[in-house]
Design a protein around this motif. Structure first.
Motif, PDB file in Angstrom:
ATOM      1  N   ARG A  15      17.268  64.160   6.727  1.00 49.20           N
ATOM      2  CA  ARG A  15      18.064  63.658   7.859  1.00 49.20           C
ATOM      3  C   ARG A  15      17.177  62.869   8.831  1.00 49.20           C
ATOM      4  O   ARG A  15      17.608  61.872   9.402  1.00 49.20           O
ATOM      5  CB  ARG A  15      18.732  64.862   8.531  1.00 49.20           C
TER       6      ARG A  15
ATOM      7  N   SER B  33      23.653  71.620   3.446  1.00 50.36           N
ATOM      8  CA  SER B  33      22.623  70.578   3.613  1.00 50.36           C
ATOM      9  C   SER B  33      21.463  70.813   2.648  1.00 50.36           C
ATOM     10  O   SER B  33      21.405  71.860   1.984  1.00 50.36           O
ATOM     11  CB  SER B  33      22.087  70.614   5.048  1.00 50.36           C
ATOM     12  N   GLY B  34      20.540  69.863   2.603  1.00 53.47           N
ATOM     13  CA  GLY B  34      19.320  70.066   1.819  1.00 53.47           C
ATOM     14  C   GLY B  34      18.641  71.356   2.253  1.00 53.47           C
ATOM     15  O   GLY B  34      18.317  72.229   1.435  1.00 53.47           O
ATOM     16  N   ILE B  35      18.437  71.481   3.567  1.00 54.53           N
ATOM     17  CA  ILE B  35      17.801  72.680   4.121  1.00 54.53           C
ATOM     18  C   ILE B  35      18.648  73.925   3.814  1.00 54.53           C
ATOM     19  O   ILE B  35      18.130  74.956   3.371  1.00 54.53           O
ATOM     20  CB  ILE B  35      17.645  72.516   5.660  1.00 54.53           C
TER      21      ILE B  35
ATOM     22  N   GLY C 188      31.485  72.352   7.265  1.00 50.28           N
ATOM     23  CA  GLY C 188      32.660  71.714   7.843  1.00 50.28           C
ATOM     24  C   GLY C 188      33.836  71.521   6.901  1.00 50.28           C
ATOM     25  O   GLY C 188      34.810  70.862   7.268  1.00 50.28           O
TER      26      GLY C 188
ATOM     27  N   LYS D 231      32.678  72.537   0.785  1.00 51.85           N
ATOM     28  CA  LYS D 231      31.263  72.815   1.056  1.00 51.85           C
ATOM     29  C   LYS D 231      31.007  74.325   1.112  1.00 51.85           C
ATOM     30  O   LYS D 231      29.978  74.804   0.633  1.00 51.85           O
ATOM     31  CB  LYS D 231      30.828  72.157   2.359  1.00 51.85           C
TER      32      LYS D 231
ATOM     33  N   TYR E 282      33.201  75.870  10.391  1.00 52.71           N
ATOM     34  CA  TYR E 282      33.003  75.726  11.836  1.00 52.71           C
ATOM     35  C   TYR E 282      34.070  74.846  12.481  1.00 52.71           C
ATOM     36  O   TYR E 282      34.200  74.823  13.702  1.00 52.71           O
ATOM     37  CB  TYR E 282      31.588  75.199  12.156  1.00 52.71           C
TER      38      TYR E 282
ATOM     39  N   ILE F 272      21.615  72.367  15.054  1.00 58.63           N
ATOM     40  CA  ILE F 272      22.609  71.748  15.933  1.00 58.63           C
ATOM     41  C   ILE F 272      22.099  71.640  17.377  1.00 58.63           C
ATOM     42  O   ILE F 272      22.334  70.655  18.058  1.00 58.63           O
ATOM     43  CB  ILE F 272      23.953  72.522  15.874  1.00 58.63           C
TER      44      ILE F 272
ATOM     45  N   TYR G 154      25.334  74.445  20.296  1.00 59.15           N
ATOM     46  CA  TYR G 154      25.464  75.791  19.705  1.00 59.15           C
ATOM     47  C   TYR G 154      24.587  76.815  20.416  1.00 59.15           C
ATOM     48  O   TYR G 154      24.595  77.997  20.026  1.00 59.15           O
ATOM     49  CB  TYR G 154      25.065  75.765  18.212  1.00 59.15           C
TER      50      TYR G 154
ATOM     51  N   ILE H 175      15.679  73.861  14.510  1.00 60.85           N
ATOM     52  CA  ILE H 175      14.937  72.798  13.810  1.00 60.85           C
ATOM     53  C   ILE H 175      15.613  71.441  13.948  1.00 60.85           C
ATOM     54  O   ILE H 175      15.156  70.462  13.349  1.00 60.85           O
ATOM     55  CB  ILE H 175      14.723  73.124  12.308  1.00 60.85           C
TER      56      ILE H 175
ATOM     57  N   GLN I 155      21.305  67.996  16.238  1.00 57.93           N
ATOM     58  CA  GLN I 155      22.472  67.156  15.925  1.00 57.93           C
ATOM     59  C   GLN I 155      23.586  67.308  16.975  1.00 57.93           C
ATOM     60  O   GLN I 155      24.421  66.429  17.116  1.00 57.93           O
ATOM     61  CB  GLN I 155      23.031  67.523  14.553  1.00 57.93           C
TER      62      GLN I 155
ATOM     63  N   ALA J 262      10.534  74.124  16.183  1.00 55.27           N
ATOM     64  CA  ALA J 262       9.353  73.426  15.654  1.00 55.27           C
ATOM     65  C   ALA J 262       9.778  72.268  14.774  1.00 55.27           C
ATOM     66  O   ALA J 262      10.843  72.290  14.155  1.00 55.27           O
ATOM     67  CB  ALA J 262       8.484  74.385  14.836  1.00 55.27           C
TER      68      ALA J 262
ATOM     69  N   LEU K  52       8.211  69.945  11.552  1.00 54.40           N
ATOM     70  CA  LEU K  52       7.174  70.055  10.507  1.00 54.40           C
ATOM     71  C   LEU K  52       6.244  68.841  10.528  1.00 54.40           C
ATOM     72  O   LEU K  52       5.030  68.957  10.401  1.00 54.40           O
ATOM     73  CB  LEU K  52       7.879  70.177   9.148  1.00 54.40           C
TER      74      LEU K  52
ATOM     75  N   SER L  17      27.889  62.460   5.202  1.00 55.50           N
ATOM     76  CA  SER L  17      27.866  63.923   5.044  1.00 55.50           C
ATOM     77  C   SER L  17      28.765  64.420   3.906  1.00 55.50           C
ATOM     78  O   SER L  17      29.271  65.532   3.971  1.00 55.50           O
ATOM     79  CB  SER L  17      28.235  64.603   6.368  1.00 55.50           C
TER      80      SER L  17
ATOM     81  N   HIS M  80      27.573  64.841   0.887  1.00 54.74           N
ATOM     82  CA  HIS M  80      26.702  65.458  -0.109  1.00 54.74           C
ATOM     83  C   HIS M  80      26.547  66.965   0.090  1.00 54.74           C
ATOM     84  O   HIS M  80      26.701  67.485   1.190  1.00 54.74           O
ATOM     85  CB  HIS M  80      25.321  64.794  -0.047  1.00 54.74           C
TER      86      HIS M  80
HETATM   87  N1  LIG Z   1      12.314  70.643  12.450  1.00 54.55           N
HETATM   88  C1  LIG Z   1      11.992  70.372  11.207  1.00 54.55           C
HETATM   89  O1  LIG Z   1      10.838  70.471  10.817  1.00 54.55           O
HETATM   90  C2  LIG Z   1      13.051  69.931  10.231  1.00 54.55           C
HETATM   91  C3  LIG Z   1      12.715  69.685   8.901  1.00 54.55           C
HETATM   92  C4  LIG Z   1      13.744  69.324   8.012  1.00 54.55           C
HETATM   93  C5  LIG Z   1      15.057  69.222   8.471  1.00 54.55           C
HETATM   94  N2  LIG Z   1      15.328  69.446   9.787  1.00 54.55           N
HETATM   95  C6  LIG Z   1      16.719  69.357  10.306  1.00 54.55           C
HETATM   96  O2  LIG Z   1      17.533  70.196   9.523  1.00 54.55           O
HETATM   97  C7  LIG Z   1      18.844  69.623   9.421  1.00 54.55           C
HETATM   98  C8  LIG Z   1      19.235  69.487   7.958  1.00 54.55           C
HETATM   99  O3  LIG Z   1      18.416  68.495   7.375  1.00 54.55           O
HETATM  100  P1  LIG Z   1      18.759  67.891   5.929  1.00 54.55           P
HETATM  101  O4  LIG Z   1      17.717  66.872   5.656  1.00 54.55           O
HETATM  102  O5  LIG Z   1      18.999  69.002   4.992  1.00 54.55           O
HETATM  103  O6  LIG Z   1      20.108  67.079   6.283  1.00 54.55           O
HETATM  104  P2  LIG Z   1      21.557  66.969   5.654  1.00 54.55           P
HETATM  105  O7  LIG Z   1      21.546  67.359   4.211  1.00 54.55           O
HETATM  106  O8  LIG Z   1      22.074  65.638   5.999  1.00 54.55           O
HETATM  107  O9  LIG Z   1      22.364  68.062   6.468  1.00 54.55           O
HETATM  108  C9  LIG Z   1      22.919  67.927   7.726  1.00 54.55           C
HETATM  109  C10 LIG Z   1      23.917  69.064   7.820  1.00 54.55           C
HETATM  110  O10 LIG Z   1      24.340  69.279   9.171  1.00 54.55           O
HETATM  111  C11 LIG Z   1      25.625  69.872   9.075  1.00 54.55           C
HETATM  112  N3  LIG Z   1      26.337  69.864  10.346  1.00 54.55           N
HETATM  113  C12 LIG Z   1      26.625  68.802  11.145  1.00 54.55           C
HETATM  114  N4  LIG Z   1      27.300  69.217  12.240  1.00 54.55           N
HETATM  115  C13 LIG Z   1      27.427  70.575  12.124  1.00 54.55           C
HETATM  116  C14 LIG Z   1      28.005  71.576  12.942  1.00 54.55           C
HETATM  117  N5  LIG Z   1      28.599  71.291  14.112  1.00 54.55           N
HETATM  118  N6  LIG Z   1      27.943  72.873  12.538  1.00 54.55           N
HETATM  119  C15 LIG Z   1      27.337  73.198  11.378  1.00 54.55           C
HETATM  120  N7  LIG Z   1      26.768  72.294  10.564  1.00 54.55           N
HETATM  121  C16 LIG Z   1      26.801  70.989  10.929  1.00 54.55           C
HETATM  122  C17 LIG Z   1      26.298  69.044   8.008  1.00 54.55           C
HETATM  123  O11 LIG Z   1      27.321  69.815   7.448  1.00 54.55           O
HETATM  124  P3  LIG Z   1      28.877  69.405   7.419  1.00 54.55           P
HETATM  125  O12 LIG Z   1      28.986  68.161   6.610  1.00 54.55           O
HETATM  126  O13 LIG Z   1      29.482  70.603   6.803  1.00 54.55           O
HETATM  127  O14 LIG Z   1      29.242  69.154   8.852  1.00 54.55           O
HETATM  128  C18 LIG Z   1      25.171  68.832   7.002  1.00 54.55           C
HETATM  129  O15 LIG Z   1      25.210  69.825   5.999  1.00 54.55           O
HETATM  130  C19 LIG Z   1      18.806  68.281  10.165  1.00 54.55           C
HETATM  131  O16 LIG Z   1      19.265  68.482  11.483  1.00 54.55           O
HETATM  132  C20 LIG Z   1      17.316  67.964  10.177  1.00 54.55           C
HETATM  133  O17 LIG Z   1      16.944  67.111  11.234  1.00 54.55           O
HETATM  134  C21 LIG Z   1      14.352  69.798  10.662  1.00 54.55           C
END
Ligand SMILES: NC(=O)c1ccc[n+]([C@@H]2O[C@H](COP(=O)([O-])OP(=O)(O)OC[C@H]3O[C@@H](n4cnc5c(N)ncnc54)[C@H](OP(=O)(O)O)[C@@H]3O)[C@@H](O)[C@H]2O)c1
Length: 325
Positions: free
Chosen positions: A41, A150-152, A172, A176, A191, A216, A220, A237, A240, A262, A264, A315, A317
């Motif tokens: 993301r 999500s990927g995570i 959502g 999913k 949600y 989020i 949240y 992490i 959004q 945090a 990464l 979104s 995937h």
């Molecule tokens: N801090 C770090 O080191 C780090 C590292 C990696 C990833 N991340 C974060 O982790 C998140 C996931 O990353 P990703 O690469 O796996 O992205 P991704 O596959 O695009 O996933 C984003 C997810 O957010 C969900 N989402 C959006 N609004 C939401 C809500 N109100 N309530 C619950 N879920 C919601 C979406 O689900 P729906 O389609 O069901 O809404 C989607 O599954 C991103 O925010 C990314 O920035 C942080």
């Protein structure tokens, strides 16, 4: 070599495949011929200009890859030319070749193809360093993952189940949530149609969950605190749902809550190497026995990076979107 270049900050169309300089390795780095990379993301934020690469990182997109080692720096002893590996990158994965510190390189997990291995470094290092190394999620505890598909999320569900944890997810759509259930999630919450705090309370006899992994943020924040058990830990992490909110500090007192956050990518090379070695020790064996599998939605050629970004932003995937040079 060819790489995806951000021609200017903006919508996915700004991503173009262009001829760029080959990366040069330092003494403690290896050069990898990229077999596959995966979207995160954060790449969409970097494309829009709101997430610049850290100092010294490649200007190109791409936080992880798999591939074959083409050359090694003179201080590198573990890896040799021809090794098949995957790696956590500071950037530069959307390319034919990438230079990476040797401490961020991992062997391809046993039983996983070289291509699919690119789906693991970012999710494994993020989830292991936060939920397990820092929040100490333990067998018998309960764990809520926002964005379970999500990927995570798809990785966190599997890792949680593998560690003997009761896993709650939000997503959502019913499709999913069904996907998350198939991966092992115990409690699946839509949600958009349900109040996740009420559902968490109902499922835990009013107690709440022990650990939350949240992407989020602000919107949240209070609801996450309300969903935690005594001695609960919230790990943030992503933002959004915004980054600024108010906190009534007394809401942390009664339940003795811990809130952490945090990123990464901004960690030091030494810190990333520590996380990577912990991931190899603790996560790779779970992959080798098939308890944790790569969850791949689609492979696209590298030249279709713009389409891949559109797909992520739509979104639709579940799991990881991959690019192949
Ligand atoms: N801090 C770090 O080191 C780090 C590292 C990696 C990833 N991340 C974060 O982790 C998140 C996931 O990353 P990703 O690469 O796996 O992205 P991704 O596959 O695009 O996933 C984003 C997810 O957010 C969900 N989402 C959006 N609004 C939401 C809500 N109100 N309530 C619950 N879920 C919601 C979406 O689900 P729906 O389609 O069901 O809404 C989607 O599954 C991103 O925010 C990314 O920035 C942080």
């Amino acid at each position: 070599m060819k790489a995806i270049v951000i021609t200017q900050p903006g919508s996915p169309e700004v991503l173009q495949l262009q001829e760029v300089e080959d990366p040069q390795i330092k003494d403690d780095e290896v050069l990898i011929k990229v077999e596959a990379t995966a979207l995160n993301r954060a790449d969409t934020l970097q494309r829009k200009g709101s997430y610049p690469p850290p100092k010294g990182a490649s200007p190109h997109l791409g936080l992880e890859c798999s591939g074959t080692i083409l050359s090694v720096g003179k201080n590198v002893s573990r890896w040799k030319v021809g090794d098949q590996v995957c790696a956590l990158l500071g950037g530069g994965g959307y390319a034919e070749k990438v230079a990476v510190p040797a401490g961020q390189v991992l062997p391809v997990p046993s039983g996983v193809s070289l291509k699919d291995a690119a789906a693991f470094p970012e999710v494994a290092c993020t989830v292991w360093s936060t939920v397990f190394m820092t929040s100490h999620l333990s067998p018998g505890e309960s764990f809520l993952v926002h964005g379970g598909s999500s990927g995570i999320g798809t990785f966190a569900i599997q890792m949680g189940k593998c560690q003997g944890v009761r896993v709650f997810v939000t997503a959502g759509s019913e499709e999913k949530l069904a996907f998350c259930k198939d991966l092992g999630a115990d409690v699946c919450i839509n949600y958009k149609t349900e109040d996740f705090v009420a559902r968490v309370k109902e499922e835990t006899g009013g107690k709440g969950v022990d650990v939350i992994l949240d992407c989020i943020g602000a919107s949240y924040f209070q609801r996450n605190l309300d969903s935690l058990n005594i001695d609960g830990r919230l790990f943030i992490i992503g933002t959004q749902g915004g980054a600024k909110t108010e906190l009534n500090i007394t809401s942390l007192f009664a339940k003795r809550l811990t809130v952490q956050a945090a990123g990464l990518r901004s960690r030091s090379t030494e810190n990333k190497a520590l996380i990577v070695s912990e991931v190899e020790k603790n996560v790779w064996p779970a992959i080798a026995v098939g308890k944790v599998k790569p969850v791949i939605y689609k492979y696209l050629p590298l030249c279709e990076a713009a389409e891949a970004h559109q797909l992520m932003e739509s979104s639709q995937h579940n799991g990881k979107i991959m690019l192949v040079p």
